[in-house]
Scaffold this motif. Sequence first.
Motif, PDB file in Angstrom:
ATOM      1  N   ASN A 104      16.041  27.111  18.222  1.00 49.36           N
ATOM      2  CA  ASN A 104      15.536  25.744  18.088  1.00 49.36           C
ATOM      3  C   ASN A 104      15.002  25.510  16.671  1.00 49.36           C
ATOM      4  OD1 ASN A 104      13.303  23.788  20.262  1.00 49.36           O
ATOM      5  ND2 ASN A 104      14.423  23.187  18.455  1.00 49.36           N
ATOM      6  N   LEU A 105      15.433  24.398  16.077  1.00 43.30           N
ATOM      7  CA  LEU A 105      14.815  23.930  14.834  1.00 43.30           C
ATOM      8  C   LEU A 105      13.735  22.934  15.220  1.00 43.30           C
ATOM      9  CD1 LEU A 105      14.639  23.593  11.728  1.00 43.30           C
ATOM     10  CD2 LEU A 105      16.388  21.800  11.943  1.00 43.30           C
ATOM     11  N   HIS A 106      12.486  23.271  14.929  1.00 43.62           N
ATOM     12  CA  HIS A 106      11.330  22.446  15.308  1.00 43.62           C
ATOM     13  C   HIS A 106      10.635  21.988  14.040  1.00 43.62           C
ATOM     14  CE1 HIS A 106       8.114  21.072  17.973  1.00 43.62           C
ATOM     15  NE2 HIS A 106       7.250  21.572  17.111  1.00 43.62           N
ATOM     16  N   PHE A 107      10.242  20.718  13.992  1.00 45.88           N
ATOM     17  CA  PHE A 107       9.710  20.147  12.760  1.00 45.88           C
ATOM     18  C   PHE A 107       8.193  20.285  12.654  1.00 45.88           C
ATOM     19  CE2 PHE A 107      13.748  17.802  13.462  1.00 45.88           C
ATOM     20  CZ  PHE A 107      14.433  18.330  12.362  1.00 45.88           C
ATOM     21  N   SER A 108       7.754  21.544  12.638  1.00 45.07           N
ATOM     22  CA  SER A 108       6.355  21.870  12.338  1.00 45.07           C
ATOM     23  C   SER A 108       6.290  23.339  11.964  1.00 45.07           C
ATOM     24  CB  SER A 108       5.434  21.591  13.530  1.00 45.07           C
ATOM     25  OG  SER A 108       5.483  22.652  14.471  1.00 45.07           O
ATOM     26  N   LEU A 109       5.127  23.754  11.481  1.00 51.09           N
ATOM     27  CA  LEU A 109       4.890  25.163  11.190  1.00 51.09           C
ATOM     28  C   LEU A 109       4.220  25.771  12.417  1.00 51.09           C
ATOM     29  CD1 LEU A 109       3.578  24.797   7.520  1.00 51.09           C
ATOM     30  CD2 LEU A 109       5.864  25.492   8.258  1.00 51.09           C
ATOM     31  N   LEU A 110       5.041  26.244  13.331  1.00 51.34           N
ATOM     32  CA  LEU A 110       4.524  26.782  14.583  1.00 51.34           C
ATOM     33  C   LEU A 110       3.552  27.935  14.337  1.00 51.34           C
ATOM     34  CD1 LEU A 110       7.847  26.727  16.633  1.00 51.34           C
ATOM     35  CD2 LEU A 110       5.841  25.277  17.001  1.00 51.34           C
ATOM     36  N   ALA A 116       6.764  17.244  21.592  1.00 50.77           N
ATOM     37  CA  ALA A 116       7.844  16.301  21.311  1.00 50.77           C
ATOM     38  C   ALA A 116       7.661  15.510  20.028  1.00 50.77           C
ATOM     39  CB  ALA A 116       7.986  15.327  22.487  1.00 50.77           C
ATOM     40  N   ALA A 117       6.429  15.402  19.503  1.00 50.74           N
ATOM     41  CA  ALA A 117       6.186  14.512  18.357  1.00 50.74           C
ATOM     42  C   ALA A 117       5.394  15.216  17.254  1.00 50.74           C
ATOM     43  CB  ALA A 117       5.448  13.261  18.819  1.00 50.74           C
ATOM     44  N   PRO A 118       5.899  16.328  16.727  1.00 50.48           N
ATOM     45  CA  PRO A 118       5.125  17.092  15.745  1.00 50.48           C
ATOM     46  C   PRO A 118       4.886  16.361  14.430  1.00 50.48           C
ATOM     47  CG  PRO A 118       7.365  17.940  15.894  1.00 50.48           C
ATOM     48  CD  PRO A 118       7.197  16.973  17.020  1.00 50.48           C
ATOM     49  N   VAL A 119       5.878  15.627  13.945  1.00 46.32           N
ATOM     50  CA  VAL A 119       5.729  14.947  12.657  1.00 46.32           C
ATOM     51  C   VAL A 119       4.741  13.791  12.780  1.00 46.32           C
ATOM     52  CG1 VAL A 119       6.931  13.685  10.842  1.00 46.32           C
ATOM     53  CG2 VAL A 119       8.017  15.668  11.913  1.00 46.32           C
ATOM     54  N   ALA A 125      -2.981  13.191  11.886  1.00 44.72           N
ATOM     55  CA  ALA A 125      -4.073  14.130  11.651  1.00 44.72           C
ATOM     56  C   ALA A 125      -4.415  14.277  10.181  1.00 44.72           C
ATOM     57  CB  ALA A 125      -3.716  15.492  12.239  1.00 44.72           C
ATOM     58  N   GLY A 126      -3.565  13.766   9.292  1.00 47.90           N
ATOM     59  CA  GLY A 126      -3.831  13.880   7.861  1.00 47.90           C
ATOM     60  C   GLY A 126      -3.473  15.228   7.277  1.00 47.90           C
ATOM     61  N   ASP A 127      -2.522  15.942   7.896  1.00 47.60           N
ATOM     62  CA  ASP A 127      -2.083  17.225   7.339  1.00 47.60           C
ATOM     63  C   ASP A 127      -1.503  17.010   5.940  1.00 47.60           C
ATOM     64  OD1 ASP A 127      -2.779  18.227   9.782  1.00 47.60           O
ATOM     65  OD2 ASP A 127      -0.749  18.809  10.390  1.00 47.60           O
ATOM     66  N   GLU A 152       6.914  21.618   3.606  1.00 46.96           N
ATOM     67  CA  GLU A 152       7.124  20.304   3.011  1.00 46.96           C
ATOM     68  C   GLU A 152       5.766  19.633   2.857  1.00 46.96           C
ATOM     69  OE1 GLU A 152       9.149  17.049   1.443  1.00 46.96           O
ATOM     70  OE2 GLU A 152      10.190  18.812   2.241  1.00 46.96           O
ATOM     71  N   ALA A 153       5.483  19.130   1.654  1.00 46.77           N
ATOM     72  CA  ALA A 153       4.231  18.413   1.415  1.00 46.77           C
ATOM     73  C   ALA A 153       4.281  17.053   2.106  1.00 46.77           C
ATOM     74  CB  ALA A 153       4.004  18.231  -0.080  1.00 46.77           C
ATOM     75  N   VAL A 154       3.150  16.665   2.679  1.00 49.11           N
ATOM     76  CA  VAL A 154       3.022  15.336   3.280  1.00 49.11           C
ATOM     77  C   VAL A 154       2.425  14.412   2.230  1.00 49.11           C
ATOM     78  CG1 VAL A 154       2.070  13.966   5.163  1.00 49.11           C
ATOM     79  CG2 VAL A 154       2.615  16.395   5.524  1.00 49.11           C
ATOM     80  N   ARG A 155       3.181  13.407   1.815  1.00 51.33           N
ATOM     81  CA  ARG A 155       2.699  12.469   0.804  1.00 51.33           C
ATOM     82  C   ARG A 155       1.733  11.480   1.440  1.00 51.33           C
ATOM     83  NH1 ARG A 155       8.943  11.331  -1.031  1.00 51.33           N
ATOM     84  NH2 ARG A 155       9.388  13.453  -1.822  1.00 51.33           N
ATOM     85  N   PRO A 156       0.721  11.039   0.702  1.00 51.05           N
ATOM     86  CA  PRO A 156      -0.256  10.099   1.281  1.00 51.05           C
ATOM     87  C   PRO A 156       0.374   8.849   1.863  1.00 51.05           C
ATOM     88  CG  PRO A 156      -1.066  10.959  -0.798  1.00 51.05           C
ATOM     89  CD  PRO A 156       0.343  11.442  -0.663  1.00 51.05           C
TER      90      PRO A 156
END
Length: 317
Positions: A104-110, A116-119, A125-127, A152-156
Motif C-alpha cells: 500500500n502507498l499511503h500518504f503520510s509518514l506512518l 482515510a484522510a491523512p493529507v 493539524a498544521g504539520d 514532503e514539506a507542507v507549505r503554509p
Amino acid sequence: MRVIFAGTPTVAVPSLDALVAAGFDVVAVLTREDAPLGRKRVMTPSPVAARAAELDIEIIRANRIDGPVIEQIAALRADVAAIVAYGGLVPSAALDVPVHGWINLHFSLLPAWRGAAPVQHAVIAGDELTGASTFLLEAGLDTGPVYGTMTEAVRPSDTSGELLDRLSHSGAVLLVQTLAGVAAGRAEAVPQHGAVSLAPKLTIDDARVDWSQLALAVRRRINGVTPEPGAWTQLGDQRVKIGPVSLLTTSAAESSNPSDEGVNLAPGEVALDGAAVLVGTGSTAVVLGNVQPAGKKNMRSQDWARGALQQGELVFS
C-alpha cells in the motif's frame, strides 16, 4: 513481475502510470464500480478505470473484495498487488493471494495519520512535514510493516488538494522503488514505530468553519477541507461555500490597505476593505478568497461582497 494495481481516484493514476513506465507487467486493475456524476448523474468510470482502458489493461470493477473477486485475483497469478487509494477494505482472505502480498502507498509518514484522510488531517493539524509510506497490508488499519518513506514539506498556503497532488507524483516514485526492491529480493519491511495518530474520513460537519477559532486554525481548517468535502459557513439561513483564506500578514496589509477597524472584526463579521474581503476570527481577520452562495457559481469574494454588502451587514455563523 506480475502486478495487480488497485486504485480509484485521480491521485492513484500517477502510480499506475509509473508502474507501467517502469516495465512492470500490470496484469489487471482493481477499481470501484462506475458511479453517477454531475447533475445528470451520468454513470462514469473511475479515473483509474479510465486510464486502464487507455492502457488496454484488464479492469475488475468491485466495491467489495468478496469471494468471486478474490477468485478473479487468484486466477491472475500476480506476484504482488499494489494498492493506492482503492477506497475499500482488503479482507484477510485476499491478503495472501499474491505471492508478495499487497503493498500500500499511503500518504503520510506512518504511524502518523492512519486512516482515510491523512493529507487533510495533516493540513488541519498544521504539520510542517508530511510524506508517503509504502507498507505491507495486514488486517489492522494501516498497521503493517513499512518498506520505505519519502518526505514532503507542507507549505503554509497548501490546500489538501494541492499537497495530495504533489504527493501522488512523488509517492509514485516510491512505489516503483519499493516494488523493484521486492522483485530483486532486497526490500525489507520493518515494523512501524513512533506516535500513532488517526485520520478518519472527514464529514460535511467537519468542514463547517468555526470563526471563533484563531485565524491560523481557521485557515488550516479551510485549507484542509479544500477541495473535499469543501469548507462552508452559514449566512442567515443559507449555506455558503468558501475557498481558501490567507492570513492578514504585513504584505497582505500593504496590498489591500486594510483599516484597523477591518482587522478587529468580530468572529464571522465580513468587511470589504480596499481590494480585500476580510472575515473576523477569534484573533485577527483573514482574507477571503472565493465564495459560492447556495445555487450560484463560485466567484471571487470581492465580486460577491460588493453586491451582498449592499443588503446590509454580513456575518457568517
